[in-house]
Design a protein around this motif. Structure first.
Motif, mmCIF file in Angstrom:
data_model
loop_
_atom_site.group_PDB
_atom_site.id
_atom_site.type_symbol
_atom_site.label_atom_id
_atom_site.label_comp_id
_atom_site.label_asym_id
_atom_site.label_seq_id
_atom_site.Cartn_x
_atom_site.Cartn_y
_atom_site.Cartn_z
ATOM 1 N N LEU A 41 14.225 54.716 29.552
ATOM 2 C CA LEU A 41 15.019 54.858 28.334
ATOM 3 C C LEU A 41 14.130 55.027 27.102
ATOM 4 N N ALA A 42 13.027 54.283 27.037
ATOM 5 C CA ALA A 42 12.121 54.388 25.896
ATOM 6 C C ALA A 42 11.472 55.769 25.834
ATOM 7 N N LEU A 43 10.991 56.256 26.973
ATOM 8 C CA LEU A 43 10.302 57.542 26.977
ATOM 9 C C LEU A 43 11.272 58.704 26.811
ATOM 10 N N ALA A 44 12.390 58.677 27.505
ATOM 11 C CA ALA A 44 13.377 59.751 27.363
ATOM 12 C C ALA A 44 13.910 59.791 25.932
ATOM 13 N N GLY A 45 14.096 58.641 25.318
ATOM 14 C CA GLY A 45 14.520 58.593 23.923
ATOM 15 C C GLY A 45 13.485 59.201 22.992
ATOM 16 N N ALA A 46 12.213 58.930 23.261
ATOM 17 C CA ALA A 46 11.144 59.532 22.463
ATOM 18 C C ALA A 46 11.100 61.044 22.666
ATOM 19 N N TYR A 47 11.269 61.486 23.912
ATOM 20 C CA TYR A 47 11.328 62.931 24.164
ATOM 21 C C TYR A 47 12.448 63.567 23.341
ATOM 22 N N TYR A 48 13.585 62.918 23.269
ATOM 23 C CA TYR A 48 14.721 63.458 22.525
ATOM 24 C C TYR A 48 14.452 63.445 21.015
ATOM 25 N N ASP A 49 13.936 62.326 20.519
ATOM 26 C CA ASP A 49 13.683 62.194 19.082
ATOM 27 C C ASP A 49 12.619 63.163 18.579
ATOM 28 N N TYR A 50 11.606 63.430 19.401
ATOM 29 C CA TYR A 50 10.471 64.257 18.962
ATOM 30 C C TYR A 50 10.452 65.611 19.650
ATOM 31 N N ARG A 51 11.612 66.152 19.987
ATOM 32 C CA ARG A 51 11.667 67.398 20.756
ATOM 33 C C ARG A 51 11.251 68.617 19.952
ATOM 34 N N VAL A 52 11.346 68.566 18.649
ATOM 35 C CA VAL A 52 10.938 69.694 17.821
ATOM 36 C C VAL A 52 9.998 69.167 16.747
ATOM 37 N N ALA A 53 8.803 69.713 16.742
ATOM 38 C CA ALA A 53 7.841 69.320 15.721
ATOM 39 C C ALA A 53 7.360 70.586 15.022
#
Length: 107
Positions: free
Chosen positions: A61-73
């Motif tokens: 959940l922590a990593l998938a959430g980070a992937y979602y939050d930082y998907r576009v930089a």
């Protein structure tokens, strides 16, 4: 681990109500699971322990959430935030794996 429950929990943690991003979130869940298992190691017996499953779920959940939050930089300089929660959980799982491989049944 039940993927539907993971998806529901991830959506809850990210405060997502609809199902428009379900396909994307499922891919992040799968990627997170592979990352964590690769980072820690271990056989299927290790990953099927009840306490390991619980800790692994939080890490996913922590990593998938980070992937979602930082998907576009879109910026000139890439930054890589350190996910302290994920790092702590991976360290904990590595310690449990070491005990498991030594035959400690309480690991």
């Amino acid at each position: 681990m039940d993927k539907e429950i993971l998806l529901d929990d991830l959506k809850l943690s990210l405060r997502i109500d609809g199902d428009d991003d379900d396909r994307l979130l499922n891919s992040y869940i799968n990627a997170a699971e592979v990352y964590i298992k690769t980072a820690v190691g271990g056989d299927d017996g290790f990953w099927q322990q009840e306490d390991v499953i619980a800790v692994q779920k939080i890490a996913i959940l922590a990593l998938a959430g980070a992937y979602y939050d930082y998907r576009v930089a879109l910026q000139d300089v890439m930054t890589y935030p350190i996910n302290l929660t994920l790092n702590a959980i991976i360290s904990q799982l590595r310690g449990k794996l070491a005990l498991y491989e030594e035959g400690d049944n309480d690991a």
